[in-house]
Design a protein around this motif. Structure first.
Motif, PDB file in Angstrom:
ATOM      1  N   SER A 169     -22.449  55.483  50.984  1.00 19.14           N
ATOM      2  CA  SER A 169     -21.766  56.562  51.705  1.00 19.14           C
ATOM      3  C   SER A 169     -20.274  56.284  51.781  1.00 19.14           C
ATOM      4  O   SER A 169     -19.787  55.194  51.491  1.00 19.14           O
ATOM      5  CB  SER A 169     -22.348  56.706  53.110  1.00 19.14           C
ATOM      6  N   LYS A 170     -19.551  57.302  52.221  1.00 18.08           N
ATOM      7  CA  LYS A 170     -18.105  57.218  52.373  1.00 18.08           C
ATOM      8  C   LYS A 170     -17.761  57.437  53.839  1.00 18.08           C
ATOM      9  O   LYS A 170     -18.371  58.271  54.509  1.00 18.08           O
ATOM     10  CB  LYS A 170     -17.429  58.277  51.494  1.00 18.08           C
ATOM     11  N   ILE A 171     -16.782  56.699  54.340  1.00 22.31           N
ATOM     12  CA  ILE A 171     -16.314  56.887  55.705  1.00 22.31           C
ATOM     13  C   ILE A 171     -14.872  57.379  55.667  1.00 22.31           C
ATOM     14  O   ILE A 171     -14.045  56.858  54.905  1.00 22.31           O
ATOM     15  CB  ILE A 171     -16.440  55.594  56.539  1.00 22.31           C
ATOM     16  N   ALA A 172     -14.583  58.402  56.453  1.00 22.80           N
ATOM     17  CA  ALA A 172     -13.223  58.910  56.572  1.00 22.80           C
ATOM     18  C   ALA A 172     -12.548  58.254  57.771  1.00 22.80           C
ATOM     19  O   ALA A 172     -13.208  57.825  58.719  1.00 22.80           O
ATOM     20  CB  ALA A 172     -13.235  60.428  56.739  1.00 22.80           C
ATOM     21  N   VAL A 173     -11.232  58.182  57.729  1.00 26.63           N
ATOM     22  CA  VAL A 173     -10.447  57.695  58.862  1.00 26.63           C
ATOM     23  C   VAL A 173      -9.420  58.757  59.200  1.00 26.63           C
ATOM     24  O   VAL A 173      -8.655  59.190  58.330  1.00 26.63           O
ATOM     25  CB  VAL A 173      -9.745  56.359  58.543  1.00 26.63           C
TER      26      VAL A 173
ATOM     27  N   VAL B  44     -13.658  54.456  51.402  1.00 26.93           N
ATOM     28  CA  VAL B  44     -12.884  54.957  52.533  1.00 26.93           C
ATOM     29  C   VAL B  44     -11.993  56.083  52.042  1.00 26.93           C
ATOM     30  O   VAL B  44     -11.435  56.016  50.938  1.00 26.93           O
ATOM     31  CB  VAL B  44     -12.001  53.856  53.156  1.00 26.93           C
ATOM     32  N   VAL B  45     -11.850  57.117  52.858  1.00 30.39           N
ATOM     33  CA  VAL B  45     -10.890  58.181  52.564  1.00 30.39           C
ATOM     34  C   VAL B  45     -10.043  58.406  53.810  1.00 30.39           C
ATOM     35  O   VAL B  45     -10.549  58.431  54.930  1.00 30.39           O
ATOM     36  CB  VAL B  45     -11.593  59.488  52.118  1.00 30.39           C
ATOM     37  N   SER B  46      -8.757  58.518  53.618  1.00 29.83           N
ATOM     38  CA  SER B  46      -7.812  58.742  54.708  1.00 29.83           C
ATOM     39  C   SER B  46      -7.525  60.242  54.826  1.00 29.83           C
ATOM     40  O   SER B  46      -7.206  60.902  53.832  1.00 29.83           O
ATOM     41  CB  SER B  46      -6.514  57.970  54.420  1.00 29.83           C
TER      42      SER B  46
ATOM     43  N   ALA C 196     -12.764  68.799  55.449  1.00 37.26           N
ATOM     44  CA  ALA C 196     -12.348  67.730  54.534  1.00 37.26           C
ATOM     45  C   ALA C 196     -13.450  66.687  54.363  1.00 37.26           C
ATOM     46  O   ALA C 196     -13.652  66.152  53.269  1.00 37.26           O
ATOM     47  CB  ALA C 196     -11.068  67.082  55.048  1.00 37.26           C
ATOM     48  N   MET C 197     -14.174  66.379  55.443  1.00 38.05           N
ATOM     49  CA  MET C 197     -15.297  65.449  55.331  1.00 38.05           C
ATOM     50  C   MET C 197     -16.333  66.005  54.367  1.00 38.05           C
ATOM     51  O   MET C 197     -16.885  65.275  53.528  1.00 38.05           O
ATOM     52  CB  MET C 197     -15.942  65.231  56.694  1.00 38.05           C
TER      53      MET C 197
ATOM     54  N   GLY D 255     -17.272  64.259  50.855  1.00 37.52           N
ATOM     55  CA  GLY D 255     -18.579  63.617  50.942  1.00 37.52           C
ATOM     56  C   GLY D 255     -18.661  62.525  51.987  1.00 37.52           C
ATOM     57  O   GLY D 255     -19.543  61.657  51.916  1.00 37.52           O
ATOM     58  N   ALA D 256     -17.760  62.540  52.976  1.00 38.35           N
ATOM     59  CA  ALA D 256     -17.777  61.512  54.019  1.00 38.35           C
ATOM     60  C   ALA D 256     -18.886  61.796  55.021  1.00 38.35           C
ATOM     61  O   ALA D 256     -19.017  62.909  55.524  1.00 38.35           O
ATOM     62  CB  ALA D 256     -16.427  61.458  54.722  1.00 38.35           C
TER      63      ALA D 256
END
Length: 561
Positions: free
Chosen positions: A31-35, A71-73, A139-140, A144-145
């Protein structure tokens, strides 16, 4: 060492923080986590720590937990102040320097579903927050966050607790923000409107790894690793928002400075500060003395936050013990077992959990909790825990509470008549919480219903078929997810929908029974409606002899978060 400043956050320490905010079922594999990245010190520190942690875990395979792999900002440019562009630029630069994927999200004010840019005199903070959360969720979804991490820390937690006290919250609300929580269905009522996310929000999470850390340690971490950041100038203007005024009050108190300047704040802010002092002193289990110092306030809020977690666990246990087999979309509670709950705070949390499960308002919204109005919720508690019972009633949240007689081998009996009915062997008295009817049951078929209860899905279904989609999902009444397997759609329906606009044909989802279960029907001029699927009492979907191309599922959750 005497005089030593605050210590930066260690990587092993942050690993434990990150684990504590992990959603209950963990993070999905790969999975991907956004910040949420504002360019300020909190989010810059968090972005650095998460990226460093996940990079180390990938290279060393040091954990038995399934962890995000990317990670995606995400940075939101509100364009509401002069510093907006520089803050967005700093966010992008920081992410690039760390080798992290980044999106700058410019809020398109006055473009559907976003309102016009707020101006002086409007609740700017609230409008900006709703718009920010809406564009962040979009955006998430695009990136795909599965989760988004926010840089809220221990000082923010104290501010949030005090702000909620100003609004008259309970001790539960004074516990502040949770380490993790579902995004929820959003705040909007209209699909596609501002704040609406629907059932997809039940599978997205907000996490806050830094909730136990004071601001000074975040600044020390930024200094230790030479992280560049910008400060939002509006954060230091106490006349702008109540949060800023609370921040200033605590800062002056911690530094032992004169607080007389706070008396010059706008009346609505200074009045809220007075409410906070009174409400904090009146807390039953953990009263706060705002004059006793910042450390005492932090300690009290930490106790309240811990208490919130304990209450959540206790409510979950009581629900397992009290809940009887219930028709879809309802909850039957054993009356004789309710007295086992004696703690007033646990009773409150118990009622709120049931309301959120049954309500037709978006899951996770304040409306699903009856706006947490103390008097209304207390009325529910007083009625449910009365030994002599009571007639059906409602007290907010779109929930109807009715007395019932439950028996495993007898038909459920519901309503006022349960007062006088004899309880047979094997039966027990109970309460059933269900959706508050929009119209009386006997008028359900012939009454005009609100759009959310009479959904015309013709155009969506035909468009999905033309695009070659395999399936279509529709959320009905914020309660039931109706899924259509378009590869199995009956030929008779395909034929009926040809030239549907000219012929006045429509495929609709409407409620049936007093519990407002969904049914899918075809409406044609001069013809009796044809029902293609309906949810039944056992929770199964009846397609009336056709292939099982439609399924219906109750999607609201009894979870604490």
């Amino acid at each position: 060492m005497a005089g030593a400043g605050p210590a930066p956050i260690l990587f092993n320490e942050f690993f434990q923080m990150f684990i504590r905010c992990m959603p209950p079922n963990g993070w999905p594999v790969n999975s991907k986590i956004a910040v949420g990245n504002s360019g300020g010190p909190d989010s810059t520190c968090l972005l650095f720590l998460i990226n460093k942690l996940l990079t180390d875990l990938r290279s060393k395979a040091m954990t038995r937990y399934s962890m995000p792999t990317a990670v995606v900002s995400l940075s939101v440019n509100h364009n509401l102040q002069e510093a907006s562009l520089s803050m967005a630029a700093r966010s992008a630069a920081n992410a690039k320097a760390m080798g992290i994927e980044h999106l700058t999200l410019d809020l398109p004010w006055d473009t559907h579903p976003f309102p016009a840019k707020p101006v002086a005199g409007q609740p700017m903070e609230q409008i900006a927050r709703e718009a920010r959360y809406h564009i962040l969720f979009d955006a998430m979804t695009r990136t795909g966050a599965h989760s988004v991490a926010f840089g809220h820390h221990a000082d923010d937690q104290v501010e949030t607790s005090l702000m909620r006290l100003a609004r008259g919250t309970t001790e539960l609300g004074a516990g502040g923000m949770r380490r993790y929580r579902r995004w929820g269905m959003g705040t909007g009522d209209v699909e596609g409107g501002l704040g609406w996310v629907g059932h997809h929000g039940l599978n997205r999470w907000i996490v806050r790894p830094l909730l136990d850390v004071r601001k000074d340690r975040i600044l020390a971490t930024c200094e230790e690793h030479k992280l560049d950041y910008v400060n939002d100038p509006t954060n230091f203007q106490p006349a702008v928002t109540l949060r800023n005024a609370i921040r200033q009050m605590l800062k002056l108190q911690e530094e032992g400075k004169d607080m007389s300047a706070l008396s010059e704040l706008p009346q609505h802010i200074s009045g809220s500060l007075e409410k906070i002092k009174e409400a904090a002193a009146d807390l039953q289990e953990t009263p706060m003395d705002l004059t006793a110092g910042v450390h005492q306030i932090h300690g009290a809020v930490k106790v309240l936050s811990s208490r919130l977690e304990d209450v959540d666990n206790e409510v979950t246990l009581h629900l397992k013990n009290l809940t009887l087999p219930s028709p879809p979309g309802t909850l039957i509670l054993s009356s004789h077992a309710l007295p086992a709950i004696v703690d007033p705070t646990v009773r409150l949390a118990f009622v709120l959990r049931v309301m959120r499960y049954v309500s037709f308002h978006p899951w996770g919204s304040l409306r699903a909790d009856g706006n947490r109005r103390k008097s209304s919720i207390q009325r529910i508690i007083d009625t449910l825990w009365r030994s002599e019972g009571a007639p059906p009633f409602t007290a907010g949240g779109g929930v109807l509470w009715q007395p019932a007689i439950f028996g495993a081998k007898r038909r459920l009996r519901v309503g006022t008549q349960c007062y006088d009915l004899q309880v047979h062997p094997g039966e027990r008295r109970a309460w059933i919480a269900c959706r508050l009817p929009a119209v009386p049951y006997h008028a359900l078929q012939n009454s005009e219903l609100p759009p959310k209860l009479d959904i015309d899905i013709t155009e969506r279904l035909v468009t999905a078929m033309r695009c070659g989609d395999d399936s279509l999902e529709v959320l009905f009444d914020c309660r039931f997810l109706v899924r259509f397997d378009l590869s199995q759609i009956p030929e008779e329906l395909v034929g009926a929908l040809r030239n549907y606009e000219e012929r006045g044909v429509s495929l609709r989802i409407k409620p049936r029974t007093k519990f407002y279960w969904p049914k899918v029907l075809l409406r044609q001029p001069l013809c009796i409606d044809t029902t293609f699927a309906a949810l039944m009492e056992d929770g199964q979907t009846d397609t009336f002899g056709r292939r099982p191309w439609i399924s219906m599922e109750y999607v609201r959750l009894l979870d604490a978060t």
